[in-house]
Design a protein around this motif. Structure first.
Motif, PDB file in Angstrom:
ATOM      1  N   GLY A 118       0.785  -1.314   0.001  1.00  0.00           N
ATOM      2  CA  GLY A 118       0.207   0.047  -0.127  1.00  0.00           C
ATOM      3  C   GLY A 118       0.926   1.257   0.142  1.00  0.00           C
ATOM      4  N   SER A 119       0.547   2.140  -0.685  1.00  0.00           N
ATOM      5  CA  SER A 119       1.182   3.526  -0.847  1.00  0.00           C
ATOM      6  C   SER A 119       0.295   4.791  -1.091  1.00  0.00           C
ATOM      7  CB  SER A 119       2.262   3.517  -2.124  1.00  0.00           C
ATOM      8  OG  SER A 119       2.868   4.393  -1.902  1.00  0.00           O
ATOM      9  N   TYR A 120       0.622   5.729  -1.546  1.00  0.00           N
ATOM     10  CA  TYR A 120      -0.385   6.880  -1.873  1.00  0.00           C
ATOM     11  C   TYR A 120      -0.992   6.497  -3.127  1.00  0.00           C
ATOM     12  CZ  TYR A 120      -1.884  11.629  -2.975  1.00  0.00           C
ATOM     13  OH  TYR A 120      -2.700  12.629  -3.477  1.00  0.00           O
ATOM     14  N   ASN A 121      -2.445   6.507  -3.051  1.00  0.00           N
ATOM     15  CA  ASN A 121      -3.209   6.150  -4.474  1.00  0.00           C
ATOM     16  C   ASN A 121      -2.753   5.011  -5.106  1.00  0.00           C
ATOM     17  OD1 ASN A 121      -4.925   8.270  -3.636  1.00  0.00           O
ATOM     18  ND2 ASN A 121      -3.979   9.579  -5.371  1.00  0.00           N
ATOM     19  N   LEU A 122      -2.234   4.037  -4.274  1.00  0.00           N
ATOM     20  CA  LEU A 122      -1.691   2.484  -5.033  1.00  0.00           C
ATOM     21  C   LEU A 122      -1.916   1.508  -4.058  1.00  0.00           C
ATOM     22  CD1 LEU A 122       1.470   2.285  -7.037  1.00  0.00           C
ATOM     23  CD2 LEU A 122       1.147   0.835  -4.679  1.00  0.00           C
ATOM     24  N   ILE A 123      -2.383   0.432  -4.642  1.00  0.00           N
ATOM     25  CA  ILE A 123      -2.469  -0.711  -4.100  1.00  0.00           C
ATOM     26  C   ILE A 123      -1.997  -1.909  -4.903  1.00  0.00           C
ATOM     27  CG2 ILE A 123      -4.775  -1.220  -4.404  1.00  0.00           C
ATOM     28  CD1 ILE A 123      -4.825  -2.557  -1.626  1.00  0.00           C
ATOM     29  N   ARG A 124      -1.072  -2.919  -4.624  1.00  0.00           N
ATOM     30  CA  ARG A 124      -0.404  -3.706  -5.590  1.00  0.00           C
ATOM     31  C   ARG A 124      -0.394  -5.213  -4.839  1.00  0.00           C
ATOM     32  NH1 ARG A 124       3.568  -3.473  -9.677  1.00  0.00           N
ATOM     33  NH2 ARG A 124       4.352  -1.477  -9.219  1.00  0.00           N
ATOM     34  N   LEU A 125      -0.748  -5.912  -5.632  1.00  0.00           N
ATOM     35  CA  LEU A 125      -0.880  -7.593  -5.364  1.00  0.00           C
ATOM     36  C   LEU A 125       0.186  -8.183  -5.833  1.00  0.00           C
ATOM     37  CD1 LEU A 125      -2.395  -9.987  -4.012  1.00  0.00           C
ATOM     38  CD2 LEU A 125      -3.836 -10.208  -6.017  1.00  0.00           C
ATOM     39  N   CYS A 126       1.079  -8.849  -5.027  1.00  0.00           N
ATOM     40  CA  CYS A 126       2.252  -9.715  -5.575  1.00  0.00           C
ATOM     41  C   CYS A 126       2.441 -11.132  -5.094  1.00  0.00           C
ATOM     42  CB  CYS A 126       3.564  -8.888  -5.075  1.00  0.00           C
ATOM     43  SG  CYS A 126       3.562  -7.053  -5.410  1.00  0.00           S
ATOM     44  N   ASN A 127       3.047 -11.783  -5.914  1.00  0.00           N
ATOM     45  CA  ASN A 127       3.234 -13.226  -5.638  1.00  0.00           C
ATOM     46  C   ASN A 127       4.317 -13.064  -4.347  1.00  0.00           C
ATOM     47  OD1 ASN A 127       5.366 -15.673  -6.312  1.00  0.00           O
ATOM     48  ND2 ASN A 127       3.171 -16.186  -6.652  1.00  0.00           N
ATOM     49  N   ALA A 128       4.502 -14.510  -3.933  1.00  0.00           N
ATOM     50  CA  ALA A 128       5.415 -14.459  -2.711  1.00  0.00           C
ATOM     51  C   ALA A 128       6.794 -14.107  -3.060  1.00  0.00           C
ATOM     52  CB  ALA A 128       5.300 -15.789  -2.212  1.00  0.00           C
ATOM     53  N   ASN A 129       7.027 -14.382  -4.454  1.00  0.00           N
ATOM     54  CA  ASN A 129       8.281 -14.121  -5.070  1.00  0.00           C
ATOM     55  C   ASN A 129       8.719 -12.689  -5.247  1.00  0.00           C
ATOM     56  OD1 ASN A 129       9.380 -16.750  -5.020  1.00  0.00           O
ATOM     57  ND2 ASN A 129       8.803 -17.160  -7.053  1.00  0.00           N
ATOM     58  N   GLY A 130       7.789 -11.855  -5.167  1.00  0.00           N
ATOM     59  CA  GLY A 130       7.740 -10.466  -5.454  1.00  0.00           C
ATOM     60  C   GLY A 130       7.232  -9.936  -6.785  1.00  0.00           C
ATOM     61  N   TRP A 131       6.937 -10.841  -7.913  1.00  0.00           N
ATOM     62  CA  TRP A 131       6.409 -10.221  -8.963  1.00  0.00           C
ATOM     63  C   TRP A 131       4.998  -9.869  -8.927  1.00  0.00           C
ATOM     64  CZ3 TRP A 131       2.791 -13.597 -11.038  1.00  0.00           C
ATOM     65  CH2 TRP A 131       2.829 -14.973 -10.601  1.00  0.00           C
ATOM     66  N   SER A 132       4.495  -8.811  -9.665  1.00  0.00           N
ATOM     67  CA  SER A 132       3.238  -8.248  -9.489  1.00  0.00           C
ATOM     68  C   SER A 132       1.999  -8.844 -10.139  1.00  0.00           C
ATOM     69  CB  SER A 132       3.372  -6.938 -10.104  1.00  0.00           C
ATOM     70  OG  SER A 132       2.230  -6.207  -9.671  1.00  0.00           O
ATOM     71  N   HIS A 133       1.014  -9.368  -9.429  1.00  0.00           N
ATOM     72  CA  HIS A 133      -0.066  -9.918 -10.122  1.00  0.00           C
ATOM     73  C   HIS A 133      -0.899  -8.725 -10.791  1.00  0.00           C
ATOM     74  CE1 HIS A 133      -0.056 -13.885  -8.998  1.00  0.00           C
ATOM     75  NE2 HIS A 133      -0.007 -13.714  -7.757  1.00  0.00           N
TER      76      HIS A 133
END
Length: 663
Positions: free
Chosen positions: A247-262
């Motif tokens: 979570g960040s400013y106007n941002l939400i990112r879903l990532c895999n356990a390895n760190g790459w972004s879904h």
């Protein structure tokens, strides 16, 4: 896989929302600078004001008492712990009444968190102190005294240590005073948030420098995100440890356990100060700076098995398709879908209340049974049974919905990671959570097992090293059941579970991931630059035989933390570190040979070897024929691979024993 985000048109809070926490899978508490404690119900969309706190009550952190299976009284499950900007923490009941207030820190109390077992709590504050308190709010110890503010602190999964931030460094302080603390520089900016997962034992950190990073418990960096434009204000692992949220400013990112972004979403919410997952890992709630509470659930989860593909397209909707015939259907369920598993000609879908077992040949006539509790963390499939892991415990069912067994696995079954459990056609294995060198293998009453009265239904295996991953073989009778394991040194060992004196035999080293074939005793492992197949793992006691029956293929550009997804007909599906999939044809002929041997088709096996003319295939046939006392076949195969001393020994045996034993 992506997030479906929703929130009310008008914010229910006035001002910043600072913290959210789940009460159960459908109810969420939120608290903010307007001094209100709100309760949200996701089923009917209601938002109720539980209470309004005093005007000097400015919350910074909130955590509900963990739900644990200890037989404790029910009211303890509804206790809310809230930290405030005046240095106090408050113990609040679910009706909003403050049961106890404690002056904990000079300056703001930034963190208040129950221990995973509910036996105590920790607080951290602007004064740089980290303190541990009893469940009733009595000070036990001051663990850390620092001259820098501690912006976040968290318990280790087993409550034996705490992780806290100190400027741009992370520190693990063990509560056992004889163990040295672990400290490392993690970021270039001040670290604002951390999370530590119980299933994979990995740590995420987020910082003002715009990066999130994944660490192991020794401080080794496993992954680093792209640089974000704004500071990372919150990170949170899913309960299963297979995903996390940034979570960040106007941002939400879903990532895999390895760190790459879904997926990446940019809702107009301002900074996201707190993110909480539901206990089933399918929903999340986030506290936003503009007064909104954001809700999201995961959709477009995809599952494949042979020629079938399954996709969750909505909260209660699953679509399934046969790729060969192009036949498709949409399956609607009465409740929200939380877990899906597909394999062995079955599709298993778990909702909040029930579990549905579909045959892939008749999707619309499922077998159903009620769940003990609607918090399923994992579903495992084998040839003859299903394993359902939920907070209430571990349950093994047949594909007809009949309960076969309920193995005991400790007080917190939901913390069992996928690497620590394995299901076979007639066995269930799990790593002991209190001593990870110990593996318990439970026999299952599948109706096909004939036991003598002195058989033990649970086998205890003790390895010399801490075990990180286990896998049961999927074929053969129960007395030949094999268990493969990876230890923390990344060494691969295999053991026959039912041996009177089980012996761990080393197959290889630097192995990252393992999987058994579902149809044969073919074991496949993944190394940093190659895929390896052990065609006759039972030959491990003979090093020269093991080398002859091992197939390896070099591959490149695997990235960090690759894994094996599946193996079918000798074709291995590998997931790279960046999330992309590719297939490697490795052991098609050895697997075909193993199928012939399993069905006692020795002439067909011989014909296959004569046609392919591959030395490794002949070696596999030689070893297998020797193990199954097919001396005539073994003699020919050993001669082809120039093992003449073995040929002479077989000729000696054949001349000294009756002919009927050699045919």
């Amino acid at each position: 896989m992506k997030l479906k985000i929703s929130f009310f048109k008008e914010p229910k809070h006035v001002g910043v929302v600072t913290c959210v926490s789940w009460n159960n899978t459908e109810d969420v508490f939120s608290c903010g600078d307007d001094h209100k404690l709100l309760k949200w119900n996701l089923v009917n969309g209601e938002c109720l004001t539980v209470t309004t706190f005093p005007d000097d009550f400015y919350p910074t952190c909130m955590h509900l008492f963990p739900k644990i299976n200890t037989g404790s009284s029910k009211h303890q499950h509804d206790v809310i712990l809230i930290a405030c900007a005046d240095g106090k923490f408050h113990i609040v009941n679910n009706n909003g009444r403050i049961e106890k207030s404690v002056n904990a820190h000079q300056g703001a109390c930034l963190v208040a968190q129950w221990s995973p077992d509910g036996a105590g709590l920790l607080t951290a504050g602007e004064d740089g102190f980290v303190k541990i308190w009893s469940r009733n709010g009595l000070l036990r110890s001051t663990v850390v005294q620092s001259d820098e503010p501690c912006y976040n602190s968290i318990w280790s999964p087993d409550s034996s240590a705490i992780l806290y931030t100190k400027g741009n460094s992370l520190v693990i302080k063990y509560l056992n005073s004889s163990t040295k603390l672990t400290k490392w520089k993690a970021h270039d900016g001040v670290i604002l948030c951390v999370a530590w997962n119980a299933n994979n034992n990995l740590i995420i950190s987020g910082s003002e420098d715009g990066y999130s990073k994944i660490w192991d418990s020794f401080g080794q960096q496993l992954s680093v995100s792209v640089k974000h434009d704004q500071p990372i204000t919150n990170v949170s692992w899913s309960p299963a440890g297979d995903m996390f949220i940034i979570g960040s400013y106007n941002l939400i990112r879903l990532c895999n356990a390895n760190g790459w972004s879904h997926c990446l979403d940019r809702p107009s919410t301002g900074s996201i100060y707190s993110i909480a997952w539901s206990s089933d890992g399918t929903q999340l709630a986030a506290a936003c700076a503009n007064g909104h509470v954001l809700f999201a659930h995961i959709i477009d989860r995809e599952f494949t098995w042979k020629n079938f593909a399954c996709t969750q397209t909505g909260r209660k909707v699953v679509s399934i398709k046969d790729i060969l015939t192009d036949q498709s259907d949409q399956l609607d369920y009465p409740d929200r879908v939380i877990q899906i598993a597909m394999g062995f000609n079955h599709l298993v879908v778990a909702t909040v209340k029930q579990c549905f077992i579909h045959k892939l040949t008749s999707w619309n006539t499922p077998v159903t049974f009620d769940l003990k509790e609607g918090t399923i963390s994992m579903i495992l499939l084998a040839e003859r049974c299903i394993c359902v892991i939920e907070r209430a415990g571990v349950s093994i069912y047949s594909y007809m919905g009949r309960l076969l067994a309920s193995p005991r696995c400790g007080s917190r079954p939901e913390t069992l990671g996928r690497a620590a459990v394995s299901l076979g056609p007639d066995s269930f294995a799990l790593v002991d959570q209190t001593d990870r060198k110990v593996i318990h293998v439970h026999d299952l009453p599948t109706g096909l097992i004939v036991r003598s009265s002195n058989d033990n239904a649970v086998t205890k295996l003790v390895h010399k090293m801490t075990v990180s991953n286990i896998a049961l073989s999927q074929t053969g009778p129960i007395n030949e059941r094999q268990l493969a394991l990876l230890d923390y040194n990344r060494d691969l060992h295999v053991v026959t579970v039912k041996d009177p004196k089980p012996k761990f035999v080393k197959l290889g080293s630097q192995v990252l991931s393992i999987i058994w074939s579902a149809e044969t005793e073919l074991l496949v492992g993944l190394r940093a630059n190659s895929v390896v197949a052990w065609c006759c793992s039972r030959a491990a006691t003979q090093p020269d035989w093991l080398a002859l029956t091992t197939v390896s293929k070099d591959i490149s550009d695997l990235g960090r933390n690759p894994s094996i997804v599946s193996i079918e007909d000798g074709v291995v599906c590998v997931c790279r570190g960046n999330g992309s999939l590719f297939h490697v044809s490795l052991a098609a002929f050895p697997e075909k040979l193993l199928k012939h041997v399993a069905t006692n088709m020795w002439q067909e096996a011989l014909q296959l070897c004569r046609t392919v003319e591959d030395e490794t295939l002949w070696a596999c046939l030689a070893v297998l024929a020797w193990q199954y006392n097919q001396l005539a076949v073994a003699e020919e195969a050993f001669a082809i691979i120039h093992q003449y001393h073995q040929v002479c020994y077989i000729q000696h045996l054949r001349s000294s024993i009756p002919e009927k034993l050699t045919t």
